[in-house]
Structure formats: structure tokens, C-alpha cells
Design a protein around this motif. Structure first.
Motif, short mmCIF file in Angstrom:
data_model
loop_
_atom_site.label_atom_id
_atom_site.label_comp_id
_atom_site.label_asym_id
_atom_site.label_seq_id
_atom_site.Cartn_x
_atom_site.Cartn_y
_atom_site.Cartn_z
N TRP A 123 0.81 -1.22 0.00
CA TRP A 123 0.00 0.00 0.00
C TRP A 123 0.85 1.27 0.00
O TRP A 123 0.32 2.37 -0.10
N GLU B 141 -5.94 8.78 -6.21
CA GLU B 141 -4.89 7.85 -5.79
C GLU B 141 -4.63 7.95 -4.29
O GLU B 141 -4.43 6.94 -3.62
N GLN C 260 -5.42 4.96 -1.09
CA GLN C 260 -4.45 4.39 -0.17
C GLN C 260 -5.15 3.77 1.02
O GLN C 260 -4.74 2.71 1.52
N THR D 76 -8.14 2.33 1.10
CA THR D 76 -8.72 1.05 0.67
C THR D 76 -7.64 -0.01 0.55
O THR D 76 -7.81 -1.16 1.00
N GLU D 77 -6.50 0.35 -0.04
CA GLU D 77 -5.40 -0.60 -0.20
C GLU D 77 -4.85 -1.03 1.16
O GLU D 77 -4.54 -2.21 1.36
N GLU E 47 -7.16 -3.57 2.60
CA GLU E 47 -7.08 -4.86 1.91
C GLU E 47 -5.91 -5.70 2.41
O GLU E 47 -5.97 -6.93 2.41
N HIS E 48 -4.84 -5.05 2.84
CA HIS E 48 -3.61 -5.75 3.21
C HIS E 48 -3.39 -5.86 4.72
O HIS E 48 -2.42 -6.50 5.14
#
Length: 146
Positions: free
Chosen positions: A56, A65, A69, A71-72, A75-76
Motif C-alpha cells: 500500500w 490515488e 491508499q 482502501t489498499e 485490503e492488506h
């Protein structure tokens, strides 16, 4: 002889910056990426030390963008393990600096990370134009390593 106590005045720019940063924090905690896109300027001076082992963390420059960040990150990492506390919130004109502690767990490895952070934001025309985050990147990278 009369003595006047000093008067503290907060500039309208400082008040506006504080308001936008509060909106940013509220949207960030709520995971409201649509609102984050609105809060970030079309072009953002984004700084977060690149780290190829952390999915991320990457260069970003547009409001979309920057908002993505969040959301990413979710996700991780394990959302229920994510923690952030703000120790200081300083605002001067268009600039704001937040310092505190953050921690979390990387979903793929189950490893945790933690450490201090400092976030410098600049607000112009009601939108965030600068987002510079300084954090314990070694701890995060170690948690991402398999």
C-alpha cells in the motif's frame, strides 16, 4: 498604569485548515473514500517513503490515488487490529502537523507493526494539497516480509 493581557487571534486560514483536517480524519476513520477524494486536491504533493515490500506504500499524486491508499491499506491489513492515536495536532495557517502512534497487523503474514508517525498536511482552497507521512517503515516492512 494599565496592563492589557495579550490577545490570541487565530487566523481564518488556521481555522479553515483545522476544519479540513478534522474532516479528513473523520472520513479516514469512517473509510469514506468518496469524501476523501473530495477533500484531496486534484494534484497532491504526496510523500511516503517508498518500500517495495509494502503493497500500500507507493507514489501517488492525484486525489483519487491518495484516497485509494486507505482502501489498499485495509485490503492488506486486519482492520480490527488497526490503531492510531494522535498526540499532537498543530495548525499554523495552511499547514497542519499531527504526531502520534500507529499499529496494525498485516493480513498475509499475521505479523504486527507499530511505531510513531508524523503527518504534515497543507490545505489550500479547502482541499489537501500536501500529504507527507513519516512513519516506522522498518517495522511495517518487517511485518510484510514472509
Amino acid at each position: 498604569m494599565s496592563v492589557k493581557s495579550p490577545t490570541t487571534t487565530v487566523s481564518s486560514a488556521t481555522e479553515a485548515t483545522r476544519d479540513v483536517v478534522q474532516q479528513f480524519l473523520t472520513a479516514r476513520v469512517a473509510g469514506d473514500t468518496d469524501r476523501l477524494v473530495e477533500i484531496f486536491a486534484d494534484e497532491v504533493d504526496w510523500l511516503l517513503a517508498e518500500n517495495p515490500t509494502v503493497p500500500w506504500i507507493r507514489p501517488r499524486s492525484t486525489g483519487a490515488e491518495c484516497a485509494a491508499q486507505f482502501t489498499e491499506l485495509m485490503e492488506h491489513t486486519v482492520p480490527e487490529d488497526a490503531r492510531a492515536s494522535v498526540d499532537a495536532f498543530l495548525v499554523d495557517g495552511t499547514d497542519a502537523v499531527l504526531t502520534g502512534q500507529l499499529s496494525g497487523t498485516v493480513r498475509a503474514t499475521g505479523k504486527s507493526f507499530e511505531g510513531p508517525f508524523a503527518l504534515r498536511l497543507t490545505v489550500e482552497d479547502g482541499r489537501i494539497t500536501r500529504h507527507h507521512l513519516y512513519e516506522n517503515s522498518l517495522s511495517i516492512a518487517a511485518a510484510c516480509a514472509g
